[in-house]
Design an enzyme around this catalytic site. Sequence first.
Site, PDB file in Angstrom:
ATOM      1  N   TYR A 127      26.175  -7.610  27.395  1.00 27.18           N
ATOM      2  CA  TYR A 127      27.235  -7.898  26.443  1.00 27.18           C
ATOM      3  C   TYR A 127      27.783  -6.554  25.929  1.00 27.18           C
ATOM      4  O   TYR A 127      26.998  -5.638  25.643  1.00 27.18           O
ATOM      5  CB  TYR A 127      26.662  -8.730  25.301  1.00 27.18           C
ATOM      6  CG  TYR A 127      27.636  -8.979  24.184  1.00 27.18           C
ATOM      7  CD1 TYR A 127      28.727  -9.818  24.367  1.00 27.18           C
ATOM      8  CD2 TYR A 127      27.484  -8.364  22.947  1.00 27.18           C
ATOM      9  CE1 TYR A 127      29.635 -10.042  23.351  1.00 27.18           C
ATOM     10  CE2 TYR A 127      28.385  -8.587  21.908  1.00 27.18           C
ATOM     11  CZ  TYR A 127      29.457  -9.428  22.131  1.00 27.18           C
ATOM     12  OH  TYR A 127      30.345  -9.645  21.117  1.00 27.18           O
TER      13      TYR A 127
ATOM     14  N   ASP B 151      18.083 -11.884  26.096  1.00 27.32           N
ATOM     15  CA  ASP B 151      19.248 -12.476  25.439  1.00 27.32           C
ATOM     16  C   ASP B 151      19.566 -13.770  26.178  1.00 27.32           C
ATOM     17  O   ASP B 151      19.981 -13.758  27.335  1.00 27.32           O
ATOM     18  CB  ASP B 151      20.430 -11.490  25.490  1.00 27.32           C
ATOM     19  CG  ASP B 151      21.623 -11.966  24.676  1.00 27.32           C
ATOM     20  OD1 ASP B 151      21.850 -13.186  24.614  1.00 27.32           O
ATOM     21  OD2 ASP B 151      22.338 -11.116  24.111  1.00 27.32           O
TER      22      ASP B 151
ATOM     23  N   LYS C  38      27.945 -18.930  19.827  1.00 30.68           N
ATOM     24  CA  LYS C  38      28.419 -19.500  21.089  1.00 30.68           C
ATOM     25  C   LYS C  38      28.000 -20.968  21.219  1.00 30.68           C
ATOM     26  O   LYS C  38      28.379 -21.772  20.400  1.00 30.68           O
ATOM     27  CB  LYS C  38      27.923 -18.624  22.241  1.00 30.68           C
ATOM     28  CG  LYS C  38      28.056 -17.102  21.979  1.00 30.68           C
ATOM     29  CD  LYS C  38      29.475 -16.626  21.846  1.00 30.68           C
ATOM     30  CE  LYS C  38      29.616 -15.206  21.309  1.00 30.68           C
ATOM     31  NZ  LYS C  38      28.826 -14.180  21.958  1.00 30.68           N
TER      32      LYS C  38
ATOM     33  N   ARG D 293      18.275 -13.500   0.508  1.00 24.98           N
ATOM     34  CA  ARG D 293      18.263 -12.504   1.582  1.00 24.98           C
ATOM     35  C   ARG D 293      16.951 -12.595   2.365  1.00 24.98           C
ATOM     36  O   ARG D 293      16.877 -12.208   3.525  1.00 24.98           O
ATOM     37  CB  ARG D 293      18.468 -11.079   1.027  1.00 24.98           C
ATOM     38  CG  ARG D 293      18.284  -9.973   2.055  1.00 24.98           C
ATOM     39  CD  ARG D 293      19.044  -8.688   1.730  1.00 24.98           C
ATOM     40  NE  ARG D 293      18.835  -8.250   0.352  1.00 24.98           N
ATOM     41  CZ  ARG D 293      17.723  -7.643  -0.103  1.00 24.98           C
ATOM     42  NH1 ARG D 293      16.708  -7.400   0.704  1.00 24.98           N
ATOM     43  NH2 ARG D 293      17.618  -7.295  -1.377  1.00 24.98           N
TER      44      ARG D 293
END
Length: 395
Positions: free
Chosen positions: A111, A185, A210, A53
């Site tokens: 977004y 972004d 993406k 983690r």
Amino acid sequence: MKLSKESICVQSGHFPYQSHTLPIIPSSTYVFDSAEHGMDIFTNKQKGYIYSRFNNPTVDFAAEKIAALEGFGMDYLPACYLTSSGMSALSTLFLALLKPGDKILSHYSLYGGTDELFHKTLKGLNIDTIIVDFDDLNSVEAALKADSKIAHIHIETPANPTLRCVDIQAVANLAKQYQKKLSVDNTFATPLLQQPLLLGADFVIHSITKYLNGHGTAIGGAVIGKDLEWMDTVFKKAFRLLGGAYNPFEAWLLVNGLKTLPLRLKQHTANAKTLADYLSQHTEIATVNYLGLLDHPYHSIAKKQMEDFGGMMSFELKGGFDAGTKFLNKLQLCVRAVSLGTCDTLISHPASMTHIGVPREERVKYGITDGLIRMSVGIENINDILADFEQALKA
Ligand SMILES: *Cc1c(COP(=O)(O)O)cnc(C)c1O
């Protein structure tokens, strides 16, 4: 040897094994040679692994590649953390940066998930978002002057799905002047087409899902930060505790995907340009929204800060919503799906899909009309895409 961005995608990085390709290390925990060794790693005296983690060798390898690309041309490597999704990159960054009472300054037509994160989840924590029109830098400055609670500026350029662009350098200058941090972004552009850190931004966010993965095989995100000290203390703490770590198999998919990113982007862009020209001249099409078109309202900003115009576009049929859905249903090659940046051409309808959670009035004001169709132009042979459009538009 100093590598170009294209070669960094293909070959950079070393793994301490003889394997030619990147090994996947699917281990949740790591062995300490001794109690002292464990203590040294825990106290940062020695580099090493503790628990996946926190970090993982396969994931770190991939993260360093993204850092090298976003930091290309900087005199040091920025910090990069890979996360379980683009949304977890955004939420981890904002939860690390902001406290109740702070405000974010941003714009419309983000977004859809980011918009909801700001106006629902963060709002519930008493972190408000102030929306202004970033076409008008005076209104950005006026907002910064008027409200000292604004702690952070977040922009998305080109934005999803309108392709509106924000002048990164100009906003970064304002951010510096008013001592605010700026995140960008960069999902639509990728670091090959645009590098916000070089233009003055403090943070870059990616949905790896993406173009970077490029094959539609995994969800992922990245946070890249310039301030190494802050990233290694405040951000690292939040990242570990919020638990949005990436995983080694998907990091391996990312590293494979990155190898062809330069080639894919060239083909995405060339295909999108041809298709935009074709649609501009088609009698059934009302508007075409592609940054590479000379008369596009954001063409000049895009040209100034991007290497090329990428593979994203949108358009509207003259017949509006009904003609749009009919057209979508007639397509044979282009795939009806949300998401973007995969090898295949993907077509979606923002009003009924990705932006369904955004109030209509708000989305229409910024160009996400009922009949708008969004396209992530793929890397198929352009003649096949054109033929599919031709038959679907005829019908
Ligand atoms: C997809 C996307 C996101 C969210 O990323 P996920 O990987 O789906 O969580 C954020 N920003 C932009 C611009 C996106 O396209």
